[in-house]
Motif scaffolding. Structure first.
Motif, PDB file in Angstrom:
ATOM      1  N   TYR A 106       0.823  -1.021   0.097  1.00  0.00           N
ATOM      2  CA  TYR A 106      -0.100  -0.058   0.037  1.00  0.00           C
ATOM      3  C   TYR A 106       0.778   1.302   0.043  1.00  0.00           C
ATOM      4  O   TYR A 106       0.497   2.210  -0.675  1.00  0.00           O
ATOM      5  CB  TYR A 106      -1.115  -0.059   1.160  1.00  0.00           C
ATOM      6  CG  TYR A 106      -2.020  -0.911   0.914  1.00  0.00           C
ATOM      7  CD1 TYR A 106      -3.037  -0.818  -0.139  1.00  0.00           C
ATOM      8  CD2 TYR A 106      -2.242  -2.218   1.641  1.00  0.00           C
ATOM      9  CE1 TYR A 106      -4.023  -1.653  -0.246  1.00  0.00           C
ATOM     10  CE2 TYR A 106      -3.361  -3.143   1.313  1.00  0.00           C
ATOM     11  CZ  TYR A 106      -4.116  -2.862   0.372  1.00  0.00           C
ATOM     12  OH  TYR A 106      -5.105  -3.721   0.083  1.00  0.00           O
TER      13      TYR A 106
ATOM     14  N   ALA B 140      -9.621   9.148  -5.519  1.00  0.00           N
ATOM     15  CA  ALA B 140     -10.317   7.995  -4.838  1.00  0.00           C
ATOM     16  C   ALA B 140      -9.592   6.591  -4.991  1.00  0.00           C
ATOM     17  O   ALA B 140      -9.623   6.069  -3.837  1.00  0.00           O
ATOM     18  CB  ALA B 140     -11.776   7.649  -5.728  1.00  0.00           C
ATOM     19  N   GLU B 141      -8.847   6.141  -5.763  1.00  0.00           N
ATOM     20  CA  GLU B 141      -8.146   5.042  -5.636  1.00  0.00           C
ATOM     21  C   GLU B 141      -6.698   5.214  -4.565  1.00  0.00           C
ATOM     22  O   GLU B 141      -6.566   4.354  -3.918  1.00  0.00           O
ATOM     23  CB  GLU B 141      -7.451   4.535  -7.121  1.00  0.00           C
ATOM     24  CG  GLU B 141      -6.729   3.350  -7.275  1.00  0.00           C
ATOM     25  CD  GLU B 141      -6.029   2.900  -8.527  1.00  0.00           C
ATOM     26  OE1 GLU B 141      -5.528   1.915  -8.889  1.00  0.00           O
ATOM     27  OE2 GLU B 141      -6.496   3.721  -9.622  1.00  0.00           O
TER      28      GLU B 141
ATOM     29  N   GLU C 289      -6.980  -0.478   1.677  1.00  0.00           N
ATOM     30  CA  GLU C 289      -8.007  -0.991   1.133  1.00  0.00           C
ATOM     31  C   GLU C 289      -7.804  -1.311  -0.642  1.00  0.00           C
ATOM     32  O   GLU C 289      -6.846  -0.415  -1.196  1.00  0.00           O
ATOM     33  CB  GLU C 289      -9.280  -0.447   1.267  1.00  0.00           C
ATOM     34  CG  GLU C 289      -9.616  -0.464   2.457  1.00  0.00           C
ATOM     35  CD  GLU C 289     -10.828   0.729   2.888  1.00  0.00           C
ATOM     36  OE1 GLU C 289     -11.395   1.155   1.963  1.00  0.00           O
ATOM     37  OE2 GLU C 289     -11.294   0.508   4.002  1.00  0.00           O
ATOM     38  N   GLY C 290      -8.296  -2.184  -1.141  1.00  0.00           N
ATOM     39  CA  GLY C 290      -8.187  -2.316  -2.842  1.00  0.00           C
ATOM     40  C   GLY C 290      -6.826  -2.881  -3.073  1.00  0.00           C
ATOM     41  O   GLY C 290      -6.016  -3.229  -2.457  1.00  0.00           O
TER      42      GLY C 290
ATOM     43  N   ASP D 224      -6.727   7.194  -2.038  1.00  0.00           N
ATOM     44  CA  ASP D 224      -7.520   7.224  -0.617  1.00  0.00           C
ATOM     45  C   ASP D 224      -7.790   5.875  -0.301  1.00  0.00           C
ATOM     46  O   ASP D 224      -7.581   5.694   0.831  1.00  0.00           O
ATOM     47  CB  ASP D 224      -8.516   8.040  -0.783  1.00  0.00           C
ATOM     48  CG  ASP D 224      -8.335   9.546  -1.140  1.00  0.00           C
ATOM     49  OD1 ASP D 224      -7.200  10.212  -0.896  1.00  0.00           O
ATOM     50  OD2 ASP D 224      -9.383  10.428  -1.196  1.00  0.00           O
ATOM     51  N   ARG D 225      -8.255   5.009  -1.247  1.00  0.00           N
ATOM     52  CA  ARG D 225      -8.426   3.526  -0.862  1.00  0.00           C
ATOM     53  C   ARG D 225      -7.002   3.007  -0.342  1.00  0.00           C
ATOM     54  O   ARG D 225      -7.219   2.064   0.725  1.00  0.00           O
ATOM     55  CB  ARG D 225      -9.188   2.816  -1.859  1.00  0.00           C
ATOM     56  CG  ARG D 225     -10.717   3.259  -2.012  1.00  0.00           C
ATOM     57  CD  ARG D 225     -11.541   2.110  -3.019  1.00  0.00           C
ATOM     58  NE  ARG D 225     -10.813   2.063  -4.235  1.00  0.00           N
ATOM     59  CZ  ARG D 225     -11.103   2.738  -5.260  1.00  0.00           C
ATOM     60  NH1 ARG D 225     -11.824   3.756  -5.091  1.00  0.00           N
ATOM     61  NH2 ARG D 225     -10.433   2.795  -6.467  1.00  0.00           N
TER      62      ARG D 225
END
Length: 128
Positions: A72, A96-97, A105-106, A99-100
């Motif tokens: 991450y 947005a990606e 996350e993601g 921030d995830r």
């Protein structure tokens, strides 16, 4: 004869280093095999450096070391770099990606690379 391209997982310390390692594995010292995810996908689809007959294997040794390095934190860093160059119409999606990823996350960069290999060269990835 099947070409085997070896990625030494401990050598992959960041995304930029991954591009160097895969480039050299496929095309020798200083070799190129993508410098971003789109270019990498193109190379795997028969672009520069892949055998004409498509007969190759990517052997990713100690891939868990790469998974950690391309986790991450590196995903956030690489998305921050993309934001600088992004077209204004793409910035919201990249943010947005990002921030995830910052929230843990993601998919990570490692996940994306593996996904691209599996999509573009099914059955050709060996994770050791």
């Amino acid at each position: 004869m099947t070409a085997t391209y070896v990625i030494e997982g401990r050598e992959v310390t960041c995304l930029d280093r991954f591009w160097q390692v895969i480039g050299e594995a496929v095309n020798g010292p200083g070799g190129y095999f993508g410098a971003n995810l789109d270019a990498f996908a193109d190379c795997l689809s028969g672009g520069y450096g892949t055998p004409d007959d498509g007969d190759f294997i990517i052997e990713w040794r100690d891939h868990e070391a790469s998974r950690r390095a391309l986790g991450y934190d590196e995903t956030v860093r690489s998305l921050d770099e993309r934001l600088v160059r992004a077209h204004p119409s793409n910035r919201a999606a990249i943010e947005a990606e990002r921030d995830r990823a910052a929230a843990g996350e993601g998919p990570t960069v490692f996940d994306r690379i593996v996904e691209i290999i599996e999509e573009r060269a099914p059955g050709r990835l060996l994770l050791d």
